[in-house]
Design a protein around this motif. Structure first.
Motif, short mmCIF file in Angstrom:
data_model
loop_
_atom_site.label_atom_id
_atom_site.label_comp_id
_atom_site.label_asym_id
_atom_site.label_seq_id
_atom_site.Cartn_x
_atom_site.Cartn_y
_atom_site.Cartn_z
N LEU A 82 0.82 -1.21 0.00
CA LEU A 82 0.00 0.00 0.00
C LEU A 82 0.86 1.26 0.00
O LEU A 82 0.57 2.22 -0.73
CB LEU A 82 -0.94 -0.01 1.21
CG LEU A 82 -1.99 -1.11 1.21
CD1 LEU A 82 -2.74 -1.14 2.53
CD2 LEU A 82 -2.95 -0.95 0.04
N ARG A 83 1.90 1.27 0.81
CA ARG A 83 2.74 2.46 0.92
C ARG A 83 3.39 2.83 -0.41
O ARG A 83 3.48 4.00 -0.77
CB ARG A 83 3.82 2.22 1.96
CG ARG A 83 4.75 3.41 2.12
CD ARG A 83 5.72 3.23 3.23
NE ARG A 83 6.51 4.44 3.38
CZ ARG A 83 7.47 4.56 4.25
NH1 ARG A 83 7.76 3.58 5.07
NH2 ARG A 83 8.14 5.68 4.33
N TYR A 84 3.86 1.83 -1.14
CA TYR A 84 4.55 2.11 -2.41
C TYR A 84 3.63 1.94 -3.61
O TYR A 84 4.09 1.95 -4.75
CB TYR A 84 5.81 1.24 -2.52
CG TYR A 84 6.73 1.51 -1.37
CD1 TYR A 84 7.33 2.76 -1.22
CD2 TYR A 84 6.95 0.55 -0.38
CE1 TYR A 84 8.14 3.03 -0.14
CE2 TYR A 84 7.77 0.83 0.70
CZ TYR A 84 8.36 2.07 0.82
OH TYR A 84 9.16 2.35 1.89
N ARG A 85 2.34 1.82 -3.35
CA ARG A 85 1.30 1.78 -4.38
C ARG A 85 1.59 0.76 -5.46
O ARG A 85 1.56 1.06 -6.66
CB ARG A 85 1.11 3.17 -4.97
CG ARG A 85 0.66 4.15 -3.92
CD ARG A 85 0.51 5.51 -4.46
NE ARG A 85 0.06 6.38 -3.39
CZ ARG A 85 -0.35 7.59 -3.57
NH1 ARG A 85 -0.41 8.10 -4.77
NH2 ARG A 85 -0.73 8.33 -2.55
N ASP A 109 0.70 -1.78 -7.87
CA ASP A 109 -0.51 -2.22 -8.56
C ASP A 109 -0.18 -3.07 -9.78
O ASP A 109 -1.04 -3.38 -10.58
CB ASP A 109 -1.39 -1.04 -8.94
CG ASP A 109 -0.69 -0.05 -9.85
OD1 ASP A 109 0.49 -0.27 -10.19
OD2 ASP A 109 -1.33 0.94 -10.23
N HIS A 136 7.53 -4.74 -9.59
CA HIS A 136 7.52 -3.33 -9.19
C HIS A 136 8.79 -3.09 -8.39
O HIS A 136 9.02 -3.77 -7.40
CB HIS A 136 6.28 -3.05 -8.34
CG HIS A 136 6.10 -1.62 -7.96
ND1 HIS A 136 5.12 -0.83 -8.51
CD2 HIS A 136 6.76 -0.83 -7.09
CE1 HIS A 136 5.18 0.37 -7.99
NE2 HIS A 136 6.18 0.39 -7.11
N GLN A 174 10.79 4.80 -8.55
CA GLN A 174 10.14 3.51 -8.76
C GLN A 174 10.13 3.20 -10.24
O GLN A 174 10.19 4.11 -11.07
CB GLN A 174 8.68 3.54 -8.27
CG GLN A 174 8.53 3.72 -6.79
CD GLN A 174 7.08 3.54 -6.34
OE1 GLN A 174 6.25 2.99 -7.05
NE2 GLN A 174 6.80 4.00 -5.12
N ASN A 185 9.66 10.19 -7.65
CA ASN A 185 8.44 10.49 -6.90
C ASN A 185 8.67 11.69 -6.02
O ASN A 185 9.73 11.85 -5.43
CB ASN A 185 8.06 9.31 -5.99
CG ASN A 185 7.63 8.12 -6.79
OD1 ASN A 185 6.98 8.25 -7.81
ND2 ASN A 185 8.02 6.94 -6.34
N ILE A 244 4.10 12.16 -1.28
CA ILE A 244 2.86 11.45 -1.54
C ILE A 244 1.91 11.65 -0.38
O ILE A 244 2.33 11.95 0.73
CB ILE A 244 3.10 9.94 -1.78
CG1 ILE A 244 3.78 9.31 -0.56
CG2 ILE A 244 3.92 9.70 -3.02
CD1 ILE A 244 3.88 7.82 -0.62
N SER A 245 0.64 11.51 -0.65
CA SER A 245 -0.36 11.60 0.41
C SER A 245 -0.25 10.39 1.31
O SER A 245 0.03 9.29 0.85
CB SER A 245 -1.76 11.67 -0.18
OG SER A 245 -1.88 12.80 -1.00
N PHE A 259 -1.48 7.34 3.19
CA PHE A 259 -2.58 6.41 3.03
C PHE A 259 -3.16 6.08 4.39
O PHE A 259 -2.44 5.81 5.32
CB PHE A 259 -2.09 5.13 2.35
CG PHE A 259 -3.16 4.09 2.21
CD1 PHE A 259 -3.21 3.01 3.06
CD2 PHE A 259 -4.11 4.20 1.22
CE1 PHE A 259 -4.19 2.05 2.93
CE2 PHE A 259 -5.11 3.25 1.09
CZ PHE A 259 -5.14 2.17 1.95
N ARG A 292 -12.74 3.83 -5.47
CA ARG A 292 -13.00 4.02 -6.90
C ARG A 292 -14.29 4.77 -7.14
O ARG A 292 -14.53 5.26 -8.23
CB ARG A 292 -13.05 2.66 -7.60
CG ARG A 292 -11.68 1.97 -7.58
CD ARG A 292 -11.79 0.59 -8.11
NE ARG A 292 -12.50 -0.17 -7.08
CZ ARG A 292 -12.65 -1.47 -7.06
NH1 ARG A 292 -12.18 -2.18 -8.04
NH2 ARG A 292 -13.29 -2.08 -6.10
#
Length: 182
Positions: free
Chosen positions: A106-109, A111, A115, A128, A157, A160-161, A163, A175
């Protein structure tokens, strides 16, 4: 007639035994070669993430999965890169199928996999990259990471916001945030 049958049986038995021995040798040979660079073997040899981010060396963290064909395709090249850069760079591997790594995912997003997250020698994330990459690209990024310069082939990067993992997925789907009235 029994003298004719006996040599044929011996010959056929010897052929069968030789075939079995050769098949086993070939199978074991491929298994040994494949396992030495397998994702699981590399993960076992990798630096634990908490150590990697605090030992004063730059770090390349790979998020992977055993079923990922791109991860498997890169395994041999990454094993070679790790042996070349292992004295200068930490290599950490986090399996996305292990729920232990959910906070990092989650921290490094993360998806998509593979990665890669690059950290400087202070344990700060600096870049990244995502997806299968040729060894020359990874090596150029590692050379820049060691030299403490901008990585040429990774997206940098900024801030970042934060999470908030306290959001309940059953009541709030990120979503659909634009369609919800609050």
């Amino acid at each position: 007639m029994s003298t004719v049958t006996s040599p044929k049986r011996i010959r056929n038995s010897l052929i069968a035994i030789v075939a079995i021995v050769l098949s086993a040798a070939i199978f074991l040979g491929f298994q040994t070669q494949a396992n030495s660079n397998s994702l699981e073997a590399q993960a076992q040899k990798s630096t634990p993430i908490d150590v990697a981010l605090t030992n004063g060396k730059p770090t390349l963290t790979e998020f992977y999965a055993d079923w990922c064909t791109s991860c498997q395709a890169m395994a041999d090249d990454l094993a070679e890169i790790k042996s070349k850069y292992g004295d200068q760079v930490n290599f950490a591997m986090l399996n996305v199928d292990n729920s232990k790594w959910l906070p990092e995912i989650l921290r490094y997003r993360v998806d998509g996999i593979p990665h890669f997250v690059y950290f400087n020698n202070k344990g700060e994330e600096i870049a990244q990259s995502l997806g299968e990459q040729p060894p020359s690209i990874i090596e150029a990024n590692l050379d820049a990471l060691i030299a403490e310069t901008s990585l040429p082939y990774a997206s940098s990067n900024g801030q970042i916001s934060t999470f908030n993992p306290g959001v309940n997925a059953a009541t709030s789907d990120p979503r659909t945030h634009s369609s919800q009235q609050k």
